[in-house]
Design an enzyme around this catalytic site. Structure first.
Site, PDB file in Angstrom:
ATOM      1  CB  THR A  50      -0.930   0.015   1.225  1.00 32.51           C
ATOM      2  OG1 THR A  50      -0.159  -0.113   2.423  1.00 32.51           O
ATOM      3  CG2 THR A  50      -1.941  -1.122   1.142  1.00 32.51           C
ATOM      4  CE1 TYR A 113      -1.715  -0.098  -3.712  1.00 33.98           C
ATOM      5  CE2 TYR A 113      -3.096   1.676  -4.564  1.00 33.98           C
ATOM      6  CZ  TYR A 113      -2.929   0.579  -3.744  1.00 33.98           C
ATOM      7  OH  TYR A 113      -3.962   0.160  -2.955  1.00 33.98           O
TER       8      TYR A 113
END
Length: 272
Positions: A50, A113
């Site tokens: 994350t 990401y």
């Protein structure tokens, strides 16, 4: 998220939460073997890379954790006929839409990401098992590192904070995500259809609006100064519009958007 799952697990449900020591997502094959040898009834994949900005300099690691590991786990679950709930993100979208993103809308991640998370989605779908991909956004809780805890810390140290006001989305309490994952897993075991669904808190707001609510609820007098995304450059580009259409989740599972304002009060009470 593991703590939220433990807290929200219904009576009679035995939840086994595996940490990095037991299930290192940098080793997808080993994680798949855990599923193959487990006596579990369902799999919830809540762990992920994350660190959005760090993924820009470590894209290969993010790809393994967020992309290859979920695919391997999904294949192992599918081979055994185990239901799988996989958490994903609003970052798979480009953030340029004129309304909340629907599950079927085209994806176009802006950063490493987001691309890694989309790769994981593709792997789960390709595995062909009974799986739900649950996209969510702006997650907060009393545990871990998140926007609420950062704002509280900075709010106690400073008289004013500059916060982005042109990114909009729905803050989502981790407890609500945990409850949804558990309900979906149970429904999949009973034969519910898989697919992609969205869950985000209501009402939609901006980061600056969220920050103002945090300060007000915490009794802090810190002034929030709204700024544009361009005034706060980061290594990874962020979507300007992270609003999620959660209609399909309500229709398929009866799960509705949680009120993040009520959840914020609960989180602040817990932190006190």
């Amino acid at each position: 998220m593991a703590q939220a799952l433990r807290r929200r697990a219904p009576a009679g449900v035995q939840l086994t939460a595996l940490g990095r020591e037991e299930a290192d997502l940098m080793n997808p094959a080993a994680c798949a073997r855990l599923v193959e040898r487990s006596d579990t009834d369902a799999v919830i994949l809540a762990a992920a890379w994350t660190a959005v900005d760090r993924a820009e300099t470590e894209p290969d690691a993010a790809r393994i954790v967020n992309g290859e590991a979920p695919a391997a786990i999904a294949r192992a679950a599918a081979a055994r006929g185990l239901p799988l709930v996989h958490l994903s993100t609003d970052y798979v979208f480009p953030g340029t839409g004129g309304g909340p993103w629907r599950p079927q809308d085209p994806v176009a991640p802006l950063n490493a990401y987001g691309r890694s998370k989309r790769l994981g989605e593709e792997g789960v779908l390709a595995a062909g098992g009974r799986a739900v991909i649950l996209r969510t956004s702006w997650v907060f809780s009393a545990q871990g590192t998140n926007f609420v805890k950062t704002m509280l810390r900075l709010g106690r140290e400073r008289e004013s904070l500059r916060v982005v006001a042109d990114q909009q989305g729905g803050p989502t309490p981790a407890d609500a995500i945990a409850e949804a994952c558990l309900e979906i897993a149970a429904a999949l075991r009973e034969g519910a259809d898989g697919g992609i669904h969205h869950l985000s808190g209501a009402p939609d707001t901006t980061w600056a609006g969220f920050a103002e609510a945090i300060m007000a609820e915490a009794g802090l007098r810190t002034r929030i100064e709204p700024i544009a995304t361009a005034d706060y450059p980061t290594p990874a580009r962020r979507p300007l519009d992270s609003r999620l259409d959660c209609t399909s989740l309500a229709e398929a599972f009866g799960i509705r958007r949680p009120d993040w304002r009520a959840a914020l009060r609960e989180v602040l009470a817990e932190l006190r």
